[in-house]
Design an enzyme around this catalytic site. Structure first.
Site, PDB file in Angstrom:
ATOM      1  N   ASP A   1      42.765  13.245 -27.478  1.00 35.64           N
ATOM      2  CA  ASP A   1      41.449  13.427 -26.863  1.00 35.64           C
ATOM      3  C   ASP A   1      41.007  12.241 -26.006  1.00 35.64           C
ATOM      4  OD1 ASP A   1      41.279  12.012 -29.211  1.00 35.64           O
ATOM      5  OD2 ASP A   1      39.619  13.159 -30.064  1.00 35.64           O
TER       6      ASP A   1
ATOM      7  N   HIS B   1      39.113  11.398 -40.121  1.00 38.18           N
ATOM      8  CA  HIS B   1      37.727  11.039 -40.501  1.00 38.18           C
ATOM      9  C   HIS B   1      37.469  11.257 -41.994  1.00 38.18           C
ATOM     10  CE1 HIS B   1      36.625  10.326 -36.385  1.00 38.18           C
ATOM     11  NE2 HIS B   1      36.853  11.577 -36.010  1.00 38.18           N
TER      12      HIS B   1
ATOM     13  N   HIS C   1      38.808   8.616 -31.121  1.00 34.10           N
ATOM     14  CA  HIS C   1      37.758   8.171 -32.042  1.00 34.10           C
ATOM     15  C   HIS C   1      38.349   7.343 -33.177  1.00 34.10           C
ATOM     16  CE1 HIS C   1      36.452  11.967 -30.145  1.00 34.10           C
ATOM     17  NE2 HIS C   1      35.352  11.259 -29.950  1.00 34.10           N
TER      18      HIS C   1
ATOM     19  N   ASP D   1      44.025   8.480 -31.554  1.00 36.58           N
ATOM     20  CA  ASP D   1      42.912   9.385 -31.269  1.00 36.58           C
ATOM     21  C   ASP D   1      41.813   8.610 -30.533  1.00 36.58           C
ATOM     22  OD1 ASP D   1      41.821  12.250 -32.446  1.00 36.58           O
ATOM     23  OD2 ASP D   1      40.191  10.806 -32.167  1.00 36.58           O
TER      24      ASP D   1
ATOM     25  N   TYR E   1      41.114  18.405 -27.382  1.00 37.39           N
ATOM     26  CA  TYR E   1      40.284  19.613 -27.331  1.00 37.39           C
ATOM     27  C   TYR E   1      40.275  20.326 -25.997  1.00 37.39           C
ATOM     28  CZ  TYR E   1      39.003  17.408 -31.657  1.00 37.39           C
ATOM     29  OH  TYR E   1      39.072  16.831 -32.899  1.00 37.39           O
TER      30      TYR E   1
END
Ligand code: ZN
Length: 352
Positions: free
Chosen positions: A293, A169, A207, A205, A332
């Site tokens: 994740d 990010h 995201h 990922d 996570y």
């Protein structure tokens, strides 16, 4: 033969101790135990471990602005020197105001005196706290990714950098989303410098890696492909990750986003992984942003991928058959994190 693992020991120094989530402090999920869980699973699997090699500021400014690097390096000391730490709940560096482009009529914002305001010049959210050991850990993570790229350029077929904090990010001049420096982008840039370009970054990922996209949006020496939860369904990073973001200028068509509906499970997820592998055709090397994740019980995403799904993804990306750096991003659920990473790496070895 298990893949070499570069493990940055200093990750434990980064203790965000929560995040400011829509105005209140919550526990957060990017914890030091993440690094320890992954390391334990891989030590048990007999993976050979390596430390990260020292780096200098110029290694970081190959991707990031000197301003961001200097801010991250000094933010904690500046915060300590301000009056904030004596106020209740202000024991971590956090922004409170952001200089949006329209506020300044497009002019570069003036450098503020207040460290709280200065933080708003670099942070994209309030969730990414800076504590006493954050810089040491962030620098060690970046060093681990760079070390892995150097090892690959020197002849290793594939190397895994078991880093935290994650990086995808973070962009040229901003940090956020639990990321500070973009480890995968640093690895990709080093591969280009060592004549291993064009590079394809495949981001698994859950995201969208808005930082990696931004860094390479106008170049075709590093392609960026990502599958992720659809931001249009209300997920971070909200403003980016849509299918019509395809790159610009020399980077036109070098950016591929595959947004997925909440609830997407192995079959459709793996079909998207195949599309990312095809997108990498012709690349001389690859960086995998390995977020795990998308796991079906991860607290941070509504995707429904299994451990077997990640193992199959490992085998699929290995089929690209080019020198590969694998960099840890999110993931996570501590109870399964080690198994997910080991599953992917096992799949990768089988797929080679
Ligand atoms: Zn993620």
């Amino acid at each position: 033969m298990p893949l070499p693992v570069v493990f940055p020991d200093k990750h434990v120094l980064h203790v965000p101790d929560g995040e400011i989530w829509v105005g209140i402090r919550i526990v957060g999920t990017e914890l030091p135990s993440r690094g320890e869980v992954i390391a334990a699973a891989l030590r048990e699997g007999g993976y050979p471990f390596f430390s990260s090699e020292p780096i200098s500021v110029t290694d970081l400014t190959s991707v990031h602005t000197p301003g961001l690097v200097e801010f991250l390096r000094t933010a904690w000391d500046r915060w300590q020197a301000s009056s904030y730490p004596t106020e209740p709940g202000q024991d971590r560096v956090v922004p409170y105001a952001f200089p949006l482009t329209d506020m300044t009529s497009g002019r570069p914002p003036r450098r503020p005196v207040s460290v709280g305001a200065l933080t708003g010049m670099y942070a994209m959210d309030t969730m990414t706290l800076i504590g006493p050991g954050t810089w040491e850990a962030v620098e060690d993570a970046a060093a681990a990714a760079l070390t892995a790229a150097t090892m690959v350029a020197a002849g290793a077929e594939a190397v895994y950098a078991a880093v935290r904090p994650p990086g995808h990010h973070a962009g040229t001049s901003f940090y956020g989303g639990a990321c500070y420096l973009n480890n995968a982008a640093l690895a990709a840039k080093r591969l280009v410098e060592l004549d291993f370009g064009p590079v394809v970054v495949i981001d698994l990922d859950a995201h969208h890696g808005n930082g990696t996209q931004q860094i390479f949006y106008r170049t075709d020496t590093v392609r960026y492909g990502s599958l992720h939860i659809d931001p249009a369904a209300g997920y971070f990073p909200h403003w980016l990750g849509f299918a019509d973001e395809t790159g610009d200028g020399e980077g036109q068509s070098a950016n591929l986003n595959l947004p997925l509906d909440p609830g997407t499970a192995d079959e459709a997820w793996l079909a998207s992984v195949r599309r990312l592998v095809s997108f990498g055709d012709g690349a001389k090397s690859m960086v995998v942003s390995l977020g795990v994740d998308a796991w079906k019980h991860d607290p941070e995403s509504p995707l429904q991928v299994t451990v077997d799904g990640y193992a199959q993804a490992g085998a699929l990306v290995a089929q690209l058959g080019v020198p590969t750096v694998i960099v840890q991003e999110g993931g996570y659920d501590l109870s399964t994190l080690g198994e997910l990473v080991a599953g992917f790496l096992d799949g990768f070895e089988r797929g080679r």
